[in-house]
Design a protein around this motif. Structure first.
Motif, PDB file in Angstrom:
ATOM      1  N   GLU A 169       0.834  -1.204   0.000  1.00  0.00           N
ATOM      2  CA  GLU A 169       0.000   0.000   0.000  1.00  0.00           C
ATOM      3  C   GLU A 169       0.868   1.253   0.000  1.00  0.00           C
ATOM      4  N   ARG A 170       1.921   1.249   0.827  1.00  0.00           N
ATOM      5  CA  ARG A 170       2.821   2.410   0.888  1.00  0.00           C
ATOM      6  C   ARG A 170       3.476   2.661  -0.463  1.00  0.00           C
ATOM      7  N   GLU A 171       3.967   1.581  -1.090  1.00  0.00           N
ATOM      8  CA  GLU A 171       4.688   1.744  -2.352  1.00  0.00           C
ATOM      9  C   GLU A 171       3.763   2.263  -3.461  1.00  0.00           C
ATOM     10  N   GLU A 172       2.548   1.733  -3.507  1.00  0.00           N
ATOM     11  CA  GLU A 172       1.605   2.182  -4.539  1.00  0.00           C
ATOM     12  C   GLU A 172       1.239   3.652  -4.338  1.00  0.00           C
ATOM     13  N   LEU A 173       1.023   4.040  -3.099  1.00  0.00           N
ATOM     14  CA  LEU A 173       0.668   5.431  -2.802  1.00  0.00           C
ATOM     15  C   LEU A 173       1.836   6.362  -3.140  1.00  0.00           C
ATOM     16  N   ALA A 174       3.054   5.911  -2.817  1.00  0.00           N
ATOM     17  CA  ALA A 174       4.240   6.727  -3.108  1.00  0.00           C
ATOM     18  C   ALA A 174       4.414   6.913  -4.615  1.00  0.00           C
ATOM     19  N   GLU A 175       4.176   5.861  -5.381  1.00  0.00           N
ATOM     20  CA  GLU A 175       4.315   5.961  -6.829  1.00  0.00           C
ATOM     21  C   GLU A 175       3.338   6.992  -7.392  1.00  0.00           C
ATOM     22  N   ARG A 176       2.092   6.955  -6.907  1.00  0.00           N
ATOM     23  CA  ARG A 176       1.097   7.932  -7.354  1.00  0.00           C
ATOM     24  C   ARG A 176       1.497   9.344  -6.915  1.00  0.00           C
ATOM     25  N   PHE A 177       2.051   9.453  -5.715  1.00  0.00           N
ATOM     26  CA  PHE A 177       2.469  10.759  -5.199  1.00  0.00           C
ATOM     27  C   PHE A 177       3.554  11.370  -6.086  1.00  0.00           C
ATOM     28  N   PHE A 178       4.585  10.600  -6.416  1.00  0.00           N
ATOM     29  CA  PHE A 178       5.688  11.162  -7.199  1.00  0.00           C
ATOM     30  C   PHE A 178       5.275  11.422  -8.647  1.00  0.00           C
ATOM     31  N   ASP A 179       4.350  10.625  -9.160  1.00  0.00           N
ATOM     32  CA  ASP A 179       3.805  10.926 -10.497  1.00  0.00           C
ATOM     33  C   ASP A 179       3.102  12.277 -10.483  1.00  0.00           C
ATOM     34  N   ALA A 180       2.264  12.501  -9.475  1.00  0.00           N
ATOM     35  CA  ALA A 180       1.529  13.763  -9.369  1.00  0.00           C
ATOM     36  C   ALA A 180       2.486  14.927  -9.113  1.00  0.00           C
ATOM     37  N   PHE A 181       3.526  14.678  -8.314  1.00  0.00           N
ATOM     38  CA  PHE A 181       4.495  15.734  -8.012  1.00  0.00           C
ATOM     39  C   PHE A 181       5.232  16.168  -9.279  1.00  0.00           C
ATOM     40  N   GLU A 183       4.275  16.094 -12.242  1.00  0.00           N
ATOM     41  CA  GLU A 183       3.372  16.812 -13.142  1.00  0.00           C
ATOM     42  C   GLU A 183       2.886  18.130 -12.548  1.00  0.00           C
ATOM     43  N   GLY A 184       3.248  18.399 -11.283  1.00  0.00           N
ATOM     44  CA  GLY A 184       2.750  19.608 -10.627  1.00  0.00           C
ATOM     45  C   GLY A 184       1.245  19.597 -10.481  1.00  0.00           C
ATOM     46  N   ASP A 185       0.678  18.396 -10.281  1.00  0.00           N
ATOM     47  CA  ASP A 185      -0.773  18.191 -10.254  1.00  0.00           C
ATOM     48  C   ASP A 185      -1.310  18.422  -8.838  1.00  0.00           C
ATOM     49  N   VAL A 186      -1.820  19.623  -8.591  1.00  0.00           N
ATOM     50  CA  VAL A 186      -2.312  19.973  -7.256  1.00  0.00           C
ATOM     51  C   VAL A 186      -3.438  19.038  -6.822  1.00  0.00           C
ATOM     52  N   ASP A 187      -4.413  18.821  -7.699  1.00  0.00           N
ATOM     53  CA  ASP A 187      -5.544  17.961  -7.343  1.00  0.00           C
ATOM     54  C   ASP A 187      -5.090  16.519  -7.103  1.00  0.00           C
ATOM     55  N   GLY A 188      -4.171  16.038  -7.942  1.00  0.00           N
ATOM     56  CA  GLY A 188      -3.661  14.673  -7.773  1.00  0.00           C
ATOM     57  C   GLY A 188      -2.909  14.508  -6.470  1.00  0.00           C
ATOM     58  N   LEU A 189      -2.160  15.519  -6.086  1.00  0.00           N
ATOM     59  CA  LEU A 189      -1.443  15.465  -4.807  1.00  0.00           C
ATOM     60  C   LEU A 189      -2.423  15.535  -3.641  1.00  0.00           C
ATOM     61  N   ARG A 190      -3.383  16.455  -3.742  1.00  0.00           N
ATOM     62  CA  ARG A 190      -4.312  16.677  -2.637  1.00  0.00           C
ATOM     63  C   ARG A 190      -5.077  15.408  -2.261  1.00  0.00           C
ATOM     64  N   GLU A 191      -5.475  14.637  -3.250  1.00  0.00           N
ATOM     65  CA  GLU A 191      -6.289  13.454  -2.943  1.00  0.00           C
ATOM     66  C   GLU A 191      -5.484  12.334  -2.264  1.00  0.00           C
ATOM     67  N   VAL A 220      -0.242  21.971   1.500  1.00  0.00           N
ATOM     68  CA  VAL A 220       0.915  21.138   1.154  1.00  0.00           C
ATOM     69  C   VAL A 220       0.930  20.835  -0.340  1.00  0.00           C
ATOM     70  N   ALA A 221      -0.239  20.505  -0.909  1.00  0.00           N
ATOM     71  CA  ALA A 221      -0.313  20.213  -2.345  1.00  0.00           C
ATOM     72  C   ALA A 221       0.136  21.414  -3.172  1.00  0.00           C
ATOM     73  N   ARG A 222      -0.290  22.604  -2.770  1.00  0.00           N
ATOM     74  CA  ARG A 222       0.070  23.806  -3.525  1.00  0.00           C
ATOM     75  C   ARG A 222       1.565  24.132  -3.394  1.00  0.00           C
ATOM     76  N   VAL A 223       2.106  23.962  -2.201  1.00  0.00           N
ATOM     77  CA  VAL A 223       3.538  24.214  -2.005  1.00  0.00           C
ATOM     78  C   VAL A 223       4.372  23.252  -2.844  1.00  0.00           C
ATOM     79  N   LEU A 224       4.009  21.975  -2.824  1.00  0.00           N
ATOM     80  CA  LEU A 224       4.762  20.983  -3.598  1.00  0.00           C
ATOM     81  C   LEU A 224       4.665  21.254  -5.097  1.00  0.00           C
ATOM     82  N   ALA A 225       3.446  21.542  -5.567  1.00  0.00           N
ATOM     83  CA  ALA A 225       3.263  21.787  -7.000  1.00  0.00           C
ATOM     84  C   ALA A 225       4.024  23.026  -7.456  1.00  0.00           C
ATOM     85  N   ALA A 226       4.123  24.016  -6.568  1.00  0.00           N
ATOM     86  CA  ALA A 226       4.823  25.252  -6.921  1.00  0.00           C
ATOM     87  C   ALA A 226       6.328  25.046  -7.080  1.00  0.00           C
ATOM     88  N   LEU A 227       6.852  23.966  -6.523  1.00  0.00           N
ATOM     89  CA  LEU A 227       8.286  23.686  -6.645  1.00  0.00           C
ATOM     90  C   LEU A 227       8.659  23.163  -8.025  1.00  0.00           C
TER      91      LEU A 227
END
Length: 311
Positions: A169-181, A183-191, A220-227
């Motif tokens: 579960e951790r690995e799958e969530l992390a993969e989705r997180f870094f994909d969204a990061f 892409e700078g995807d605020v909505d993808g990160l937020r969820e 947090v999602a907005r700060v990460l996407a802004a990077l």
């Protein structure tokens, strides 16, 4: 087997013990080296080399931790353990204890214990040492060590989350997180973030960091996407990597030098905490360290609108 061969065989265990007591890769390595020097200077051959060396490295680590506590009280900003990419010690019979004790969250909980409580907890709960060996290592009676173990376990249990996420579960969530990061995807990160998620950096006053913890999924999602845009422009890459046994990443500049590490604390299907170690003092063992202040200046320049040169 020679003394050198015996020591080298036990070195991974000794480092693993020292790191969990100290939360520092460099201090753990120094403690192991000092253990080797004391072993070499000892004329007698111990009945159990493992018990003897484990006791020596534990005593050294306790002494180092006592002095380190003073420095940590004066530390600038949040203090995190030095990130560990790979635990050199493996024991199939205690793999769960070893993995659990390595996480940033667990190491920060261990900071609440006294040096003696921490040493007893590590030896007993993580490595399964018997109380006679523990008593010899910390210089207390078996009865006293049992009491220290009870107090330490109570403190640790009180701070632990009630439900742990499994590795898949951790690995799958992390993969989705870094994909969204990426892409700078605020909505993808937020969820993927818990409602009260926190983003915290350890710069030790020697690196740019967040003024304080960033709290809340939207913030947090907005700060990460802004990077992402400035990172892209200056060639910063996030290299997914296990950090302290948890999903995380190493951030590198265009030359491959280390900027920071990041680790995700996952619970109940959401990311609860994101911890970043930015202090250059804590990253030297990961690889050559980047000049983060120069990168910050370059990133700030990249944020500015570029002049229109068509005219």
């Amino acid at each position: 087997m020679t003394r050198t061969e015996e020591f080298e065989e036990l070195r991974p265990l000794l480092f693993a013990i020292a790191y969990r007591i100290l939360g520092s890769v460099s201090e753990a390595e120094d403690a192991v080296q000092e253990t080797w020097l004391r072993y070499g200077a000892s004329p007698a051959q111990p009945r159990s080399t493992k018990a003897y060396l484990s006791a020596v490295v534990t005593r050294i680590a306790i002494d180092v931790l006592r002095s380190a506590r003073v420095r940590r009280e004066e530390y600038v900003g949040p203090w995190f353990p030095e990130p560990l990419l790979t635990d050199p010690y493996e024991d199939p019979e205690r793999s769960a204890e070893l993995a659990d004790s390595l996480s940033m969250a667990a190491l920060l909980l261990l900071e609440r214990l006294t040096p003696l409580e921490r040493a007893v907890f590590v030896l007993r709960e993580v490595f399964g040492f018997g109380f006679p060996e523990i008593a010899s290592a910390v210089g207390r009676s078996e009865a006293a060590c049992r009491q220290l173990a009870v107090r330490a376990r109570r403190h640790m249990d009180a701070g632990r989350p009630r439900f742990e996420a499994d590795r898949k579960e951790r690995e799958e969530l992390a993969e989705r997180f870094f994909d969204a990061f990426r892409e700078g995807d605020v909505d993808g990160l937020r969820e993927l973030l818990a409602a009260d998620v926190s983003l915290v950096g350890d710069g030790g006053g020697k690196a740019p960091q967040f003024a304080s913890a960033v709290i809340g999924a939207d913030n947090v999602a907005r700060v990460l996407a802004a990077l992402v845009p400035p990172f892209d422009r200056i060639g910063v890459v996030a290299e997914p990597h296990q950090v302290n046994g948890q999903p995380g990443a190493i951030f590198r500049d265009r030359d491959g030098k280390v900027i920071s590490t990041l680790v995700l604390d996952v619970l109940e299907g959401r990311i609860q905490t994101i911890r970043s170690v930015i202090s250059p003092d804590k990253l030297g063992h990961v690889g050559p360290v980047a000049d983060v202040w120069a990168l910050k200046r370059e990133a700030n320049q990249a944020r500015r609108p570029q002049p229109d040169r068509r005219s």
